[in-house]
Design an enzyme around this catalytic site. Structure first.
Site, mmCIF file in Angstrom:
data_model
loop_
_atom_site.group_PDB
_atom_site.id
_atom_site.type_symbol
_atom_site.label_atom_id
_atom_site.label_comp_id
_atom_site.label_asym_id
_atom_site.label_seq_id
_atom_site.Cartn_x
_atom_site.Cartn_y
_atom_site.Cartn_z
ATOM 1 C CB VAL A 60 -3.218 2.061 -7.333
ATOM 2 C CG1 VAL A 60 -3.466 3.547 -7.547
ATOM 3 C CG2 VAL A 60 -4.068 1.246 -8.307
ATOM 4 C CB CYS A 61 0.073 -2.019 -5.335
ATOM 5 S SG CYS A 61 1.163 -1.274 -4.101
ATOM 6 C CD GLN A 62 -5.297 -3.525 -0.910
ATOM 7 O OE1 GLN A 62 -5.632 -3.660 -2.080
ATOM 8 N NE2 GLN A 62 -6.087 -2.957 -0.014
ATOM 9 C CG LEU A 114 -5.558 0.813 -4.069
ATOM 10 C CD1 LEU A 114 -6.194 -0.280 -4.921
ATOM 11 C CD2 LEU A 114 -6.109 2.172 -4.458
#
Length: 236
Positions: A144-146, A173
């Site tokens: 996951v990342c932003q 996210l």
């Protein structure tokens, strides 16, 4: 249409959980074909990344035993992260002091750093080594990342390193609704990318920041023209 290439690879596009995944197949035919797979001898799967939405990601963690690997930088991670996740940043803060880097860092800090709260970073060349020290290649990983870009790049690196059970959250996210995952931090997961002056006055700060940085760059790189413009300005 098939084209002759120097590597023995057959690439196909497949569907997984209503998201596009990519698989690479090796063949002795020395052709690259995009589309439905045809029968060939000695074909073997090299890699596949599964792109899922937030609800599907939650099921992977809850039901299928996927470990969460957060590849964001330290600042976003500290604002909000999924509980019990692993954190290995794909990019790390760039503190190099060569002349070119100093100039780039100065420009960055006066724009992205000030108005959007983004650190000045560089690629973490120890990313794969750091992941391997904590998670075996047999691990099931939800990366996951932003925004979804860094996680996709990180997943590609991990696939090349032998991790064959890798999933990414489409759009990152920022697309996760509050309460989807148990999280820690001072804000919600979808807001962890928001920082700097833009959080104070929103679009007004963004426009003002753009104007100021353009003025700053103009004065920095074209001082003579800037001085002439100031001389033309009417006295207050």
């Amino acid at each position: 249409m098939a084209g002759i290439v120097s590597t023995c690879a057959l690439t196909l596009s497949s569907k997984s959980n209503s998201r596009t995944s990519w698989s690479e197949f090796e063949t002795h035919h020395r052709r690259t074909i995009r589309g439905k797979p045809s029968r060939c001898r000695n074909c073997g799967i090299r890699a596949e990344v599964n792109f899922v939405d937030a609800d599907e990601a939650k099921k992977l963690v809850r039901d299928d035993g996927y470990a969460v690997l957060d590849v964001r930088d330290k600042t976003q991670y500290e604002r909000a992260h999924i509980k019990s996740c692993y954190q290995v940043p794909l990019f790390i803060e760039n503190q190099d002091n060569d002349f070119g880097t100093v100039i780039k860092r100065t420009v960055h800090n006066n724009f992205s750093g000030l108005f959007f709260g983004l650190p000045f970073t560089k690629l973490n060349d120890k990313f794969v080594d750091s992941v391997q020290s904590q998670l075996s290649p047999e691990s099931k990983l939800l990366v996951v990342c932003q925004e979804g870009l860094r996680s996709t790049a990180a997943a590609k690196k991990l696939e090349a390193a032998g991790y064959n059970n890798v999933a990414c959250v489409t759009s990152g996210l920022q697309s996760v609704k509050p309460g989807t995952f148990d999280s820690e931090g001072s804000t919600e997961l979808q807001d962890a990318g928001k920082a700097g002056l833009i959080t104070i006055q929103g679009k007004i700060s963004a426009v003002l920041g753009t104007v100021l940085i353009c003025a700053y760059l103009f004065i920095t790189f074209f001082p003579e023209q800037a001085e002439k413009l100031l001389q033309l300005a009417p006295p207050s």
